[in-house]
Design an enzyme around this catalytic site. Structure first.
Site, short mmCIF file in Angstrom:
data_model
loop_
_atom_site.label_atom_id
_atom_site.label_comp_id
_atom_site.label_asym_id
_atom_site.label_seq_id
_atom_site.Cartn_x
_atom_site.Cartn_y
_atom_site.Cartn_z
N HIS A 72 0.82 -1.20 -0.05
CA HIS A 72 0.17 -0.06 0.01
C HIS A 72 0.95 1.34 0.19
O HIS A 72 1.74 1.51 0.92
CB HIS A 72 -0.81 -0.08 1.18
CG HIS A 72 -2.12 -0.85 0.94
ND1 HIS A 72 -3.24 -0.47 1.81
CD2 HIS A 72 -2.46 -1.96 0.29
CE1 HIS A 72 -4.32 -1.38 1.24
NE2 HIS A 72 -3.62 -2.30 0.57
N TYR A 204 -9.14 6.34 7.07
CA TYR A 204 -9.04 6.64 8.44
C TYR A 204 -10.27 7.93 8.37
O TYR A 204 -9.83 8.73 8.02
CB TYR A 204 -7.85 7.13 8.84
CG TYR A 204 -6.99 5.94 9.54
CD1 TYR A 204 -6.17 5.47 8.32
CD2 TYR A 204 -6.85 5.53 10.56
CE1 TYR A 204 -5.24 4.33 8.34
CE2 TYR A 204 -5.95 4.51 10.96
CZ TYR A 204 -5.08 3.69 9.93
OH TYR A 204 -4.14 2.86 10.12
N PRO A 296 -4.55 0.85 18.77
CA PRO A 296 -4.36 0.34 17.28
C PRO A 296 -4.25 1.59 16.49
O PRO A 296 -4.04 1.24 15.19
CB PRO A 296 -5.54 -0.67 17.16
CG PRO A 296 -6.66 -0.34 18.02
CD PRO A 296 -5.82 0.40 19.13
N LYS A 300 0.87 0.25 15.15
CA LYS A 300 2.19 0.24 15.78
C LYS A 300 2.70 -1.11 16.28
O LYS A 300 3.78 -1.39 16.40
CB LYS A 300 2.72 1.54 16.22
CG LYS A 300 2.87 2.47 15.58
CD LYS A 300 4.42 2.49 14.48
CE LYS A 300 4.13 3.56 13.47
NZ LYS A 300 4.20 3.09 12.22
N TYR A 388 3.83 7.15 9.91
CA TYR A 388 3.34 5.82 9.72
C TYR A 388 3.95 4.52 8.94
O TYR A 388 3.68 3.28 9.38
CB TYR A 388 2.08 6.08 8.67
CG TYR A 388 0.97 4.99 8.62
CD1 TYR A 388 -0.08 5.15 9.73
CD2 TYR A 388 0.89 3.97 7.88
CE1 TYR A 388 -1.34 4.18 9.56
CE2 TYR A 388 0.03 3.01 7.75
CZ TYR A 388 -1.20 3.08 8.56
OH TYR A 388 -2.34 2.35 8.66
P1 RFL Z 1 0.79 -11.23 21.53
O1 RFL Z 1 0.61 -11.23 20.16
O2 RFL Z 1 -0.29 -10.93 22.75
O3 RFL Z 1 1.33 -12.76 22.10
C1 RFL Z 1 1.67 -12.95 23.28
C2 RFL Z 1 1.51 -14.62 23.33
O4 RFL Z 1 1.74 -15.11 24.66
C3 RFL Z 1 1.15 -16.05 25.09
N1 RFL Z 1 0.87 -16.20 26.67
C4 RFL Z 1 1.61 -16.95 27.31
N2 RFL Z 1 2.34 -18.17 26.88
C5 RFL Z 1 2.73 -19.05 27.96
N3 RFL Z 1 2.41 -18.64 29.21
C6 RFL Z 1 1.78 -17.57 29.84
N4 RFL Z 1 1.53 -17.19 30.80
C7 RFL Z 1 1.30 -16.70 28.66
N5 RFL Z 1 0.73 -15.71 28.77
C8 RFL Z 1 0.38 -15.30 27.57
C9 RFL Z 1 -0.47 -15.62 24.48
O5 RFL Z 1 -1.34 -16.80 24.34
C10 RFL Z 1 0.30 -15.17 23.19
O6 RFL Z 1 0.20 -16.15 22.19
O7 RFL Z 1 1.92 -10.40 21.86
P2 RFL Z 1 3.49 -9.90 20.96
O8 RFL Z 1 3.82 -11.06 20.30
O9 RFL Z 1 3.95 -8.90 21.66
O10 RFL Z 1 2.50 -9.38 19.62
C11 RFL Z 1 2.26 -7.90 19.69
C12 RFL Z 1 0.86 -8.03 18.84
O11 RFL Z 1 0.12 -9.01 18.74
C13 RFL Z 1 0.14 -6.83 19.04
O12 RFL Z 1 0.84 -5.51 19.34
C14 RFL Z 1 -0.67 -6.15 17.82
O13 RFL Z 1 -1.66 -7.28 17.46
C15 RFL Z 1 -1.23 -4.89 17.87
N6 RFL Z 1 -2.19 -4.66 16.86
C16 RFL Z 1 -1.67 -4.19 15.66
N7 RFL Z 1 -0.38 -3.84 15.47
C17 RFL Z 1 0.29 -3.34 14.16
O14 RFL Z 1 1.46 -3.26 14.33
N8 RFL Z 1 -0.43 -3.20 13.35
C18 RFL Z 1 -1.93 -3.33 13.25
O15 RFL Z 1 -2.49 -2.99 12.24
C19 RFL Z 1 -2.37 -3.72 14.44
N9 RFL Z 1 -3.81 -3.59 14.52
C20 RFL Z 1 -3.57 -4.54 16.79
C21 RFL Z 1 -4.44 -4.39 15.79
C22 RFL Z 1 -4.24 -5.03 18.15
C23 RFL Z 1 -5.51 -5.42 18.07
N10 RFL Z 1 -6.11 -5.90 19.14
C24 RFL Z 1 -6.94 -7.06 19.28
C25 RFL Z 1 -5.36 -5.50 20.39
C26 RFL Z 1 -5.65 -4.51 15.84
C27 RFL Z 1 -6.30 -4.90 17.01
C28 RFL Z 1 -7.87 -4.89 17.09
C1 PHB Z 2 -6.19 -3.61 10.68
O1 PHB Z 2 -6.35 -4.01 9.44
O2 PHB Z 2 -6.61 -4.77 11.50
C2 PHB Z 2 -5.68 -2.60 11.10
C3 PHB Z 2 -5.26 -1.61 10.25
C4 PHB Z 2 -4.72 -0.19 10.54
C5 PHB Z 2 -4.77 0.04 12.05
C6 PHB Z 2 -5.20 -0.82 12.81
C7 PHB Z 2 -5.74 -2.12 12.38
O3 PHB Z 2 -4.46 1.19 12.36
#
Ligand code: RFL
Ligand code: PHB
Length: 397
Positions: A72, A204, A296, A300, A388
């Site tokens: 993108h 957005y 989110p 990042k 971004y």
């Molecule tokens: P995770 O992915 O939470 O993984 C942690 C893992 O640890 C396990 N765990 C354990 N395992 C063993 N023993 C325990 N006691 C444990 N406790 C927990 C869990 O089951 C899990 O598998 O953390 P990690 O690896 O640091 O990754 C971080 C990312 O997942 C997170 O920052 C992103 O998803 C945030 N995020 C976004 N980030 C982006 O860079 N771009 C995006 O577009 C974006 N969109 C988002 C997002 C997060 C969202 N939510 C649901 C919070 C959109 C959403 C809606």
């Molecule tokens: C997504 O596709 O889940 C997404 C994209 C951009 C954002 C957050 C989430 O800023």
């Protein structure tokens, strides 16, 4: 059980760390509390910065991403029923982002780890960390199906990659920790829908009724979000109400139309900013969501997790090869510089585009003035585009 680097958590942070260490010839064991299916299906991030894409390629995990990921070159800001495109390559000297879901990144890394890497144990829940500041930190864990029995993983170094709700951070004594935190009075209601995205780039939207985001997972699957009050349950909204509200918030003065389709998933994400300092305690290193959370809006979270583990893998490799702890000593400060830039950007994007429940007309005007500023000043636009598409990653060694 003993290993060089014990890794708690098989999210993107833990999986990529294991992969980078394997490539550097360093042994690790990954403990993950959930099963493989859960980790591979959990809907989360969608946007990979250029630096993240480069790291995945260097780690030998970029093949499917290069085939299926969507490059993108911009995003659209929508406000006052107007549309303004931000052109990333034109503003940043060629940078772009890639739409490739976190679920897919995890699937690719899990497949590689199981094929070539060290042990990756699903259904292995870490219960606590002991002796983090000693020579041989230990993780107590329990394996599914073996209730009533505890195992111990002893290691030279421990990586806490267990997300915001994990146990690793709790091993850092309060006396040496400092926590920075903000909660927001709103959340995101997210849906996945079997319909082609209504626009070829992310949109957005700032609206008096609240924020909305149009994103995608593939050419036939849309991902959409609506700002809702904090504490909202997904069941409070019918599919039709969601589409109606999305239509209102994305409305434009031209003939743009929102495509509707069957909703296959619906969930609410709370919004929070959080930083735990320092990110290291003795031989325990926190990485990713275990150490910090961003709302989110700036996309990042996953990219920060990648930055942390690249820095950590490099520091651990340096320590193993030279015996020098200098890069491990610098780990926390190195990561935090980048973390705070992302915290600042995510906070700004969030407060620029969301409508607080108690917002008044003055705040509305300020938001619109800032959006006007971005739309009319190359300097302001460049600032957004640079942040971004991503802050520099620690150089890959
Ligand atoms: P995770 O992915 O939470 O993984 C942690 C893992 O640890 C396990 N765990 C354990 N395992 C063993 N023993 C325990 N006691 C444990 N406790 C927990 C869990 O089951 C899990 O598998 O953390 P990690 O690896 O640091 O990754 C971080 C990312 O997942 C997170 O920052 C992103 O998803 C945030 N995020 C976004 N980030 C982006 O860079 N771009 C995006 O577009 C974006 N969109 C988002 C997002 C997060 C969202 N939510 C649901 C919070 C959109 C959403 C809606
Ligand atoms: C997504 O596709 O889940 C997404 C994209 C951009 C954002 C957050 C989430 O800023």
């Amino acid at each position: 059980m003993h290993t060089t680097v014990g890794i708690i958590g098989a999210g993107p942070a833990g999986l990529l760390l294991a992969r980078l260490l394997h490539r550097a010839g360093i042994e690790s064991v990954v403990l993950e509390s959930r099963d493989r299916g859960y980790v591979e299906q959990r809907q989360r991030a969608g946007i990979l910065e250029q630096g993240t894409v480069d790291v995945l390629r260097t780690a030998g995990a970029g093949e499917r991403m290069d085939r299926e990921g969507l490059r993108h070159d911009g995003i659209e800001l929508r406000f006052d029923r107007r549309r303004h495109r931000i052109d990333f390559p034109g503003l940043t000297g060629g940078r772009s982002v890639t739409v490739y879901a976190q679920t897919e990144v995890c699937k690719d890394l899990i497949a590689l780890q199981l094929k070539e890497g060290g042990p990756l144990l699903f259904g292995a829940e870490a219960l606590g960390v002991e002796d983090a500041d000693g020579d041989r930190p230990r993780v107590r864990f329990r394996r599914e199906g073996r209730e009533g029995r505890e195992d111990v993983l002893e290691c030279d170094y421990l990586a806490g990659c267990d997300g915001f709700w994990g146990v690793a951070r709790k091993a850092v004594p309060a006396a040496v920790s400092r926590v920075f935190e903000r909660s927001y009075p709103y959340a995101w209601l997210g849906i996945l829908a079997d319909v082609a995205p209504s626009h070829d780039e992310l949109v957005y939207a700032r609206h008096d009724r609240g924020f909305a985001l149009l994103s995608m997972r593939s050419p036939s699957v849309s991902r959409l979000y609506l700002q809702v009050p904090a504490g909202t349950a997904a069941e409070e909204w019918s599919d039709e109400e969601i589409w109606d509200e999305l239509e209102r918030r994305f409305e434009t003065t031209d003939d743009w139309r929102l495509r509707r389709g069957p909703v296959t998933q619906k969930s609410v994400t709370p919004m929070r900013s959080y930083v735990h300092e320092p990110m290291r305690y003795g031989r325990l290193f926190l990485a990713g969501d275990a150490a910090h959370i961003v709302p989110p809006t700036g996309a990042k979270g996953l990219n920060l997790a990648v930055g942390d583990v690249v820095t950590l893998a490099h520091a651990l490799t340096h320590a193993e090869r030279t015996g020098s702890p200098e890069l491990l000593d610098a780990y926390s400060a190195t990561c935090l510089r980048r973390v705070w830039q992302a915290e600042r950007f995510s906070y700004d994007m969030t407060t620029l585009l969301h409508r607080a429940p108690d917002a008044d007309a003055f705040e509305d005007r300020l938001q619109l003035a800032q959006l006007e500023r971005i739309a009319s000043s190359r300097a302001a636009e460049t600032d957004l585009a640079e942040a971004y598409t991503g802050f520099p990653l620690f150089p890959l060694g």
